[in-house]
Design a protein around this motif. Structure first.
Motif, PDB file in Angstrom:
ATOM      1  N   PHE A  22      11.557   6.411 -92.012  1.00  0.00           N
ATOM      2  CA  PHE A  22      11.292   7.293 -93.143  1.00  0.00           C
ATOM      3  C   PHE A  22      10.007   8.059 -92.875  1.00  0.00           C
ATOM      4  CE2 PHE A  22      14.050   4.094 -94.993  1.00  0.00           C
ATOM      5  CZ  PHE A  22      14.932   4.866 -95.723  1.00  0.00           C
ATOM      6  N   HIS A  23       9.990   9.316 -93.268  1.00  0.00           N
ATOM      7  CA  HIS A  23       8.851  10.179 -93.023  1.00  0.00           C
ATOM      8  C   HIS A  23       8.551  10.969 -94.296  1.00  0.00           C
ATOM      9  CE1 HIS A  23       9.496   9.475 -88.710  1.00  0.00           C
ATOM     10  NE2 HIS A  23      10.761   9.633 -88.979  1.00  0.00           N
ATOM     11  N   VAL A  24       7.300  11.389 -94.430  1.00  0.00           N
ATOM     12  CA  VAL A  24       6.949  12.278 -95.534  1.00  0.00           C
ATOM     13  C   VAL A  24       7.805  13.538 -95.446  1.00  0.00           C
ATOM     14  CG1 VAL A  24       5.102  13.662 -96.538  1.00  0.00           C
ATOM     15  CG2 VAL A  24       4.595  11.377 -95.676  1.00  0.00           C
ATOM     16  N   LEU A  25       7.935  14.043 -94.232  1.00  0.00           N
ATOM     17  CA  LEU A  25       8.792  15.209 -93.984  1.00  0.00           C
ATOM     18  C   LEU A  25      10.077  14.690 -93.327  1.00  0.00           C
ATOM     19  CD1 LEU A  25       9.181  18.314 -93.812  1.00  0.00           C
ATOM     20  CD2 LEU A  25       8.030  18.226 -91.602  1.00  0.00           C
ATOM     21  N   ASN A  26      11.068  14.353 -94.136  1.00  0.00           N
ATOM     22  CA  ASN A  26      12.261  13.742 -93.558  1.00  0.00           C
ATOM     23  C   ASN A  26      13.518  14.540 -93.893  1.00  0.00           C
ATOM     24  OD1 ASN A  26      12.588  13.063 -96.296  1.00  0.00           O
ATOM     25  ND2 ASN A  26      13.537  11.100 -95.803  1.00  0.00           N
ATOM     26  N   LEU A  51      27.343  18.194 -85.406  1.00  0.00           N
ATOM     27  CA  LEU A  51      27.956  17.082 -86.118  1.00  0.00           C
ATOM     28  C   LEU A  51      27.465  15.746 -85.582  1.00  0.00           C
ATOM     29  CD1 LEU A  51      31.605  18.457 -86.420  1.00  0.00           C
ATOM     30  CD2 LEU A  51      29.871  18.341 -88.225  1.00  0.00           C
ATOM     31  N   LYS A  52      27.284  15.654 -84.270  1.00  0.00           N
ATOM     32  CA  LYS A  52      26.764  14.433 -83.672  1.00  0.00           C
ATOM     33  C   LYS A  52      25.308  14.211 -84.087  1.00  0.00           C
ATOM     34  CE  LYS A  52      29.770  15.055 -79.643  1.00  0.00           C
ATOM     35  NZ  LYS A  52      30.720  13.985 -79.954  1.00  0.00           N
ATOM     36  N   LEU A  53      24.505  15.270 -84.055  1.00  0.00           N
ATOM     37  CA  LEU A  53      23.102  15.158 -84.449  1.00  0.00           C
ATOM     38  C   LEU A  53      22.984  14.786 -85.922  1.00  0.00           C
ATOM     39  CD1 LEU A  53      20.074  15.469 -83.932  1.00  0.00           C
ATOM     40  CD2 LEU A  53      20.341  17.938 -84.339  1.00  0.00           C
ATOM     41  N   LEU A 107      21.986   8.247 -89.940  1.00  0.00           N
ATOM     42  CA  LEU A 107      21.885   6.821 -89.650  1.00  0.00           C
ATOM     43  C   LEU A 107      20.437   6.351 -89.583  1.00  0.00           C
ATOM     44  CD1 LEU A 107      24.691   6.365 -86.969  1.00  0.00           C
ATOM     45  CD2 LEU A 107      24.593   5.267 -89.222  1.00  0.00           C
ATOM     46  N   ASN A 108      19.523   7.271 -89.306  1.00  0.00           N
ATOM     47  CA  ASN A 108      18.107   6.926 -89.197  1.00  0.00           C
ATOM     48  C   ASN A 108      17.310   7.308 -90.432  1.00  0.00           C
ATOM     49  OD1 ASN A 108      17.267   5.881 -86.267  1.00  0.00           O
ATOM     50  ND2 ASN A 108      18.997   7.277 -86.051  1.00  0.00           N
ATOM     51  N   ILE A 121      12.881  15.614 -82.345  1.00  0.00           N
ATOM     52  CA  ILE A 121      12.552  15.708 -83.769  1.00  0.00           C
ATOM     53  C   ILE A 121      11.725  14.502 -84.207  1.00  0.00           C
ATOM     54  CG2 ILE A 121      13.556  15.598 -86.085  1.00  0.00           C
ATOM     55  CD1 ILE A 121      15.918  17.254 -84.968  1.00  0.00           C
ATOM     56  N   SER A 122      12.157  13.312 -83.823  1.00  0.00           N
ATOM     57  CA  SER A 122      11.460  12.089 -84.224  1.00  0.00           C
ATOM     58  C   SER A 122      10.050  12.030 -83.654  1.00  0.00           C
ATOM     59  CB  SER A 122      12.260  10.865 -83.771  1.00  0.00           C
ATOM     60  OG  SER A 122      13.517  10.826 -84.404  1.00  0.00           O
ATOM     61  N   THR A 123       9.896  12.442 -82.386  1.00  0.00           N
ATOM     62  CA  THR A 123       8.564  12.455 -81.778  1.00  0.00           C
ATOM     63  C   THR A 123       7.652  13.427 -82.501  1.00  0.00           C
ATOM     64  OG1 THR A 123       9.482  11.864 -79.615  1.00  0.00           O
ATOM     65  CG2 THR A 123       7.302  12.899 -79.645  1.00  0.00           C
ATOM     66  N   TYR A 124       8.171  14.584 -82.834  1.00  0.00           N
ATOM     67  CA  TYR A 124       7.374  15.569 -83.580  1.00  0.00           C
ATOM     68  C   TYR A 124       6.948  15.012 -84.936  1.00  0.00           C
ATOM     69  CZ  TYR A 124       6.511  19.503 -86.727  1.00  0.00           C
ATOM     70  OH  TYR A 124       5.982  20.339 -87.681  1.00  0.00           O
TER      71      TYR A 124
END
Length: 202
Positions: A4-8, A40-42, A48-49, A195-198
């Motif tokens: 979970f992120h503030v910007l999610n 669609l895959k992304l 899921l995350n 995206i997650s690393t950013y």
């Protein structure tokens, strides 16, 4: 593990659709379907995350306003509506998934484009470009590129936005890979990683 992120909130766009196929490989495979498949895959991976995800389209359609006639007018309306999705929220991350094409077939590999209109877009582009080099395309030494108004969606989006050119359909090796489900999944995972690393650095 759910992240979970503030910007999610992530807004994802697979350009073209319907009568607009985008660029075409030497084997006649249009860009629009590849873009959609990767999206669609992304989307599934992001959901899921624990991310909130919205997409501009999830089927083979143009999202132009009803009653618009002529392909050029439909494409203009379609682009306006895609931009409206990107600017729907004040606090979101935006990604437009493309495939590249060039007159000379030797050029290959992913490359990220960003606009200086949002100061965070460059950092997002660097994270995505690094993800491709580290996870999928180790020989990819392409630099991220700043765009102007010619990349309408990227330039006029108010949120951090990147146009991700995932490969060259004019390159036989890229085109063959991008037309497989396995490689499309790898591209989606690579985009997710970027995206997650950013966001982890926000």
């Amino acid at each position: 593990m759910i992240l979970f992120h503030v910007l999610n909130r992530v807004l994802v766009d697979p350009p073209h659709g319907g009568a607009d196929g985008g660029c075409v490989s030497a084997e006649g495979v249009p860009e629009k379907g590849i873009n959609l498949s990767i999206l669609l895959k992304l989307r599934d991976i992001l959901l899921l995350n624990g991310y909130q995800v919205e997409v501009t389209r999830d089927t083979d359609v143009s999202i132009h306003d009803s009653g618009i006639e002529g392909l050029a007018n439909q494409k203009s309306s379609d682009m306006d509506n895609r931009l409206a999705v990107f600017n729907k929220y004040d606090n979101a991350l935006c990604l437009s998934i493309h495939q590249n094409q060039f007159t000379q077939p030797q050029y290959r590999g992913a490359q990220m484009f960003y606009s200086a209109t949002n100061p965070s877009s460059e950092a997002l582009a660097r994270s995505l470009q690094s993800s491709f080099k580290n996870l999928l395309q180790p020989d990819n030494d392409r630099e991220i590129k700043q765009c102007g108004k010619e990349l309408f969606l990227c330039y006029f989006s108010e949120n951090p936005t990147v146009m991700a050119e995932c490969g060259f359909l004019s390159n036989p090796d890229d085109a063959a890979a991008l037309n497989t489900d396995e490689y499309q999944t790898k591209v989606a995972l690579t985009l997710f990683s970027g995206i997650s690393t950013y966001l982890s650095g926000k």
